[in-house]
Design a protein around this motif. Structure first.
Motif, mmCIF file in Angstrom:
data_model
loop_
_atom_site.group_PDB
_atom_site.id
_atom_site.type_symbol
_atom_site.label_atom_id
_atom_site.label_comp_id
_atom_site.label_asym_id
_atom_site.label_seq_id
_atom_site.Cartn_x
_atom_site.Cartn_y
_atom_site.Cartn_z
ATOM 1 N N THR A 2 -4.098 3.480 -11.610
ATOM 2 C CA THR A 2 -3.525 3.968 -10.359
ATOM 3 C C THR A 2 -4.591 4.807 -9.667
ATOM 4 O O THR A 2 -5.152 5.731 -10.256
ATOM 5 N N PRO B 38 0.180 5.970 -0.657
ATOM 6 C CA PRO B 38 -0.812 7.007 -0.970
ATOM 7 C C PRO B 38 -1.451 6.808 -2.347
ATOM 8 O O PRO B 38 -2.569 7.210 -2.573
ATOM 9 N N GLU B 39 -0.748 6.169 -3.248
ATOM 10 C CA GLU B 39 -1.267 5.857 -4.574
ATOM 11 C C GLU B 39 -1.200 4.343 -4.768
ATOM 12 O O GLU B 39 -0.174 3.727 -4.509
ATOM 13 N N TYR B 40 -2.281 3.762 -5.207
ATOM 14 C CA TYR B 40 -2.347 2.318 -5.401
ATOM 15 C C TYR B 40 -2.398 2.010 -6.885
ATOM 16 O O TYR B 40 -3.260 2.513 -7.601
ATOM 17 N N GLY C 223 0.810 -1.213 0.000
ATOM 18 C CA GLY C 223 0.000 0.000 0.000
ATOM 19 C C GLY C 223 0.835 1.250 0.000
ATOM 20 O O GLY C 223 2.048 1.215 0.116
ATOM 21 N N VAL D 46 -10.238 4.143 -4.367
ATOM 22 C CA VAL D 46 -10.288 2.747 -3.928
ATOM 23 C C VAL D 46 -11.552 2.501 -3.113
ATOM 24 O O VAL D 46 -12.246 1.494 -3.287
ATOM 25 N N PHE D 47 -11.897 3.440 -2.231
ATOM 26 C CA PHE D 47 -13.110 3.318 -1.424
ATOM 27 C C PHE D 47 -14.355 3.301 -2.309
ATOM 28 O O PHE D 47 -15.242 2.467 -2.122
ATOM 29 N N ASN E 242 -6.138 6.765 -5.918
ATOM 30 C CA ASN E 242 -5.886 7.287 -4.579
ATOM 31 C C ASN E 242 -6.854 6.597 -3.613
ATOM 32 O O ASN E 242 -7.654 5.747 -4.000
ATOM 33 N N THR E 243 -6.794 6.958 -2.341
ATOM 34 C CA THR E 243 -7.588 6.284 -1.321
ATOM 35 C C THR E 243 -9.085 6.441 -1.551
ATOM 36 O O THR E 243 -9.843 5.491 -1.385
ATOM 37 N N LEU E 244 -9.539 7.624 -1.938
ATOM 38 C CA LEU E 244 -10.961 7.845 -2.181
ATOM 39 C C LEU E 244 -11.450 7.008 -3.361
ATOM 40 O O LEU E 244 -12.546 6.438 -3.317
#
Length: 89
Positions: free
Chosen positions: A41, A28-30, A26, A47-48, A43-45
């Motif tokens: 790629t 900040p960028e996935y 993991g 992915v959610f 970000n967290t939002l």
């Protein structure tokens, strides 16, 4: 409808399992990869939100399977009674 519901359940579950298994690191960028291919790629939002979308697809499949089961259960007594009162009786 039952087949479509089972297909949605299986596809959402398999895709979620593959994404989780291939992306255990993991940051900040996935970078999402499935079967060795980088898809996107996020970000967290993002992915959610994609998790919410997969959950909605899974629930839609579950609802289709459940509604088919309820429909078949409601129809079964009528068809059974119709066979009992057949032309021979």
């Amino acid at each position: 409808m039952l087949v479509l519901g089972l297909l949605l359940l299986g596809a959402a579950g398999a895709f979620t399992g593959l994404v989780i298994a291939d992306n255990l690191s993991g940051g900040p960028e996935y970078t999402v990869s499935v079967l060795g291919q980088d898809i996107v790629t996020m970000n967290t939002l993002a992915v959610f939100c994609s998790g919410l979308a997969l959950a909605l697809i899974f629930c839609a499949g579950l609802g289709a399977v459940a509604s088919t089961a309820v429909h078949r259960r409601r129809e079964r007594p009528r068809t059974y009674a119709a066979h009992q009162d057949g032309p021979g009786r």
